[in-house]
Design a protein around this motif. Structure first.
Motif, PDB file in Angstrom:
ATOM      1  N   UNK A 122       0.862  -1.185   0.000  1.00  0.00           N
ATOM      2  CA  UNK A 122       0.000   0.000   0.000  1.00  0.00           C
ATOM      3  C   UNK A 122       0.896   1.232   0.000  1.00  0.00           C
ATOM      4  N   UNK A 123       0.640   2.164  -0.896  1.00  0.00           N
ATOM      5  CA  UNK A 123       1.413   3.399  -0.964  1.00  0.00           C
ATOM      6  C   UNK A 123       0.481   4.590  -0.759  1.00  0.00           C
ATOM      7  N   UNK A 124       0.938   5.550   0.026  1.00  0.00           N
ATOM      8  CA  UNK A 124       0.167   6.764   0.266  1.00  0.00           C
ATOM      9  C   UNK A 124       0.819   7.926  -0.462  1.00  0.00           C
ATOM     10  N   UNK A 125       0.014   8.682  -1.215  1.00  0.00           N
ATOM     11  CA  UNK A 125       0.490   9.888  -1.887  1.00  0.00           C
ATOM     12  C   UNK A 125      -0.277  11.102  -1.392  1.00  0.00           C
ATOM     13  N   UNK A 126       0.345  12.254  -1.499  1.00  0.00           N
ATOM     14  CA  UNK A 126      -0.307  13.538  -1.266  1.00  0.00           C
ATOM     15  C   UNK A 126       0.121  14.471  -2.384  1.00  0.00           C
ATOM     16  N   UNK A 127      -0.695  14.531  -3.413  1.00  0.00           N
ATOM     17  CA  UNK A 127      -0.341  15.268  -4.617  1.00  0.00           C
ATOM     18  C   UNK A 127      -1.460  16.232  -5.000  1.00  0.00           C
ATOM     19  N   UNK A 128      -1.108  17.167  -5.857  1.00  0.00           N
ATOM     20  CA  UNK A 128      -2.103  18.096  -6.390  1.00  0.00           C
ATOM     21  C   UNK A 128      -2.927  17.384  -7.454  1.00  0.00           C
ATOM     22  N   UNK A 129      -4.245  17.496  -7.421  1.00  0.00           N
ATOM     23  CA  UNK A 129      -5.058  16.865  -8.468  1.00  0.00           C
ATOM     24  C   UNK A 129      -4.668  17.356  -9.863  1.00  0.00           C
ATOM     25  N   UNK A 130      -4.900  16.512 -10.855  1.00  0.00           N
ATOM     26  CA  UNK A 130      -4.592  16.891 -12.224  1.00  0.00           C
ATOM     27  C   UNK A 130      -4.237  15.681 -13.067  1.00  0.00           C
ATOM     28  N   UNK A 131      -3.653  15.939 -14.231  1.00  0.00           N
ATOM     29  CA  UNK A 131      -3.277  14.892 -15.180  1.00  0.00           C
ATOM     30  C   UNK A 131      -1.860  14.411 -14.886  1.00  0.00           C
ATOM     31  N   UNK A 132      -1.693  13.091 -14.771  1.00  0.00           N
ATOM     32  CA  UNK A 132      -0.400  12.498 -14.421  1.00  0.00           C
ATOM     33  C   UNK A 132      -0.087  11.318 -15.337  1.00  0.00           C
ATOM     34  N   UNK A 133       1.195  10.960 -15.344  1.00  0.00           N
ATOM     35  CA  UNK A 133       1.647   9.751 -16.004  1.00  0.00           C
ATOM     36  C   UNK A 133       2.002   8.737 -14.927  1.00  0.00           C
ATOM     37  N   UNK A 134       1.357   7.583 -14.961  1.00  0.00           N
ATOM     38  CA  UNK A 134       1.681   6.446 -14.099  1.00  0.00           C
ATOM     39  C   UNK A 134       2.556   5.507 -14.906  1.00  0.00           C
ATOM     40  N   UNK A 135       3.708   5.120 -14.363  1.00  0.00           N
ATOM     41  CA  UNK A 135       4.620   4.300 -15.158  1.00  0.00           C
ATOM     42  C   UNK A 135       5.538   3.466 -14.273  1.00  0.00           C
ATOM     43  N   UNK A 136       6.210   2.519 -14.903  1.00  0.00           N
ATOM     44  CA  UNK A 136       7.232   1.704 -14.246  1.00  0.00           C
ATOM     45  C   UNK A 136       8.514   1.791 -15.062  1.00  0.00           C
ATOM     46  N   UNK A 137       9.606   2.146 -14.395  1.00  0.00           N
ATOM     47  CA  UNK A 137      10.890   2.222 -15.084  1.00  0.00           C
ATOM     48  C   UNK A 137      11.768   1.020 -14.766  1.00  0.00           C
ATOM     49  N   UNK A 138      11.163  -0.035 -14.213  1.00  0.00           N
ATOM     50  CA  UNK A 138      11.914  -1.266 -13.982  1.00  0.00           C
ATOM     51  C   UNK A 138      12.413  -1.825 -15.312  1.00  0.00           C
ATOM     52  N   UNK A 139      13.540  -2.519 -15.269  1.00  0.00           N
ATOM     53  CA  UNK A 139      14.173  -3.017 -16.481  1.00  0.00           C
ATOM     54  C   UNK A 139      13.551  -4.329 -16.945  1.00  0.00           C
ATOM     55  N   UNK A 140      13.309  -4.425 -18.245  1.00  0.00           N
ATOM     56  CA  UNK A 140      12.876  -5.684 -18.842  1.00  0.00           C
ATOM     57  C   UNK A 140      14.072  -6.635 -18.862  1.00  0.00           C
ATOM     58  N   UNK A 141      13.948  -7.779 -18.196  1.00  0.00           N
ATOM     59  CA  UNK A 141      15.069  -8.711 -18.058  1.00  0.00           C
ATOM     60  C   UNK A 141      15.402  -9.439 -19.349  1.00  0.00           C
TER      61      UNK A 141
END
Length: 305
Positions: free
Chosen positions: A268-287
């Protein structure tokens, strides 16, 4: 507990994500922004506060098991990551750090091999990706045993992380924060994607992140530039995949969110951010390919409400 990275052939995640001009601008933005505290969840034990500095971080050496919330912050303008790992039997810290450093190698084949070695070295149990203006809390269920906390500078390809052991004893009451929504990493026909119901998440809230894939994956957020489109993001990541360094980025903030989870893990992760448009992504490496998964399509444009 140190390992020397390959300093001559490495590239930093920050350069890959932000490009030169945007990276410099965001460093100033993070330095100027005031810090915002992420309050403790309404239920469960008090959080464990950890402050990350370049060469040190505050962390307990021992705590009681069960549901544990880590509340993480940093004064560093470029941002930092706190990784929570559990080394596999017989694996040393030095071996793990060598693999972690090699994930920033210039050659994709070397990065792919390093990612496979990371998976062989440790279980990733999440962590926090933070900036001075955005603290992050994450909650994990810890059984008795030995874990390690890693102070990782993802903006540098050469910095050697500091590592501290964490001994977990006993089990407390298994109480978790109430969650507002969830994010799934899912895999279909070797393609990994995000599942986010309605493409909306709470700007300030608790998010359950579940990695149902066979790979390490994270879930971080950056604010989209005004007017940035899905086509802009796709073109940007395609350029990075082809070895180009775009001078402009479709995002305007450094990443914040949950550090990598191993296959089948959740947190579980908690964020406190300003509402709006965001990019959700993962920068983990493809093995297999050695590319960051975001450049292969593991991202989603979402709205924080």
């Amino acid at each position: 507990m140190t390992a020397k990275p390959d300093t001559g052939r490495a590239v930093s995640r920050r350069r890959l994500l932000l490009g030169g001009a945007a990276g410099a601008a965001l460093a100033g933005l993070a330095a100027a922004a005031p810090a915002k505290a992420a309050p403790a969840p309404a239920t469960g034990p008090a959080p464990v506060d950890i402050v990350i500095h370049p060469d040190s971080f505050t962390a307990p050496g021992q705590l009681r098991g069960g549901s544990v919330t880590f509340r993480v912050s940093t004064p560093e303008p470029g941002g930092r990551s706190l990784l929570l790992i559990r080394l596999r039997s017989g694996v040393s810290v030095d071996r793990y750090l060598t693999a972690l450093a090699a994930t920033s190698a210039y050659d994709p084949a070397e990065r792919a091999a390093a990612e496979r070695e990371l998976v062989a070295c440790a279980e990733n149990l999440g962590g926090a990706v933070v900036t001075p203006d955005s603290r992050v809390s994450f909650t994990q269920f810890l059984l008795p045993g030995t874990y390690h906390l890693v102070n990782f500078d993802y903006t540098s390809a050469t910095a050697v992380p500091q590592v501290k052991p964490l001994t977990v004893t006993g089990l407390g009451v298994p109480r978790f924060p109430d969650v507002d929504d969830y994010v799934l990493h899912r895999e279909r026909n070797d393609s990994v994607s995000f599942l986010v119901p309605s493409r909306k998440l709470k700007a300030t809230g608790e998010h359950l992140v579940v990695n149902t894939t066979r790979h390490n994956n994270e879930a971080v957020l950056s604010r989209l530039a005004p007017g940035a489109t899905a086509e802009d993001v796709a073109a940007y990541f395609e350029a990075i995949k082809n070895g180009q360094w775009p001078s402009e980025s479709p995002v305007t903030t450094m990443p914040i969110g949950l550090a990598p989870l191993s296959a089948g893990k959740q947190a579980i992760v908690r964020t406190e951010l300003t509402p709006g448009a965001y990019l959700l992504y993962s920068y983990a490496t493809n093995a297999t390919t050695g590319h960051p998964r975001a450049v292969e399509g593991l991202y989603r444009l979402i709205t924080l409400v």
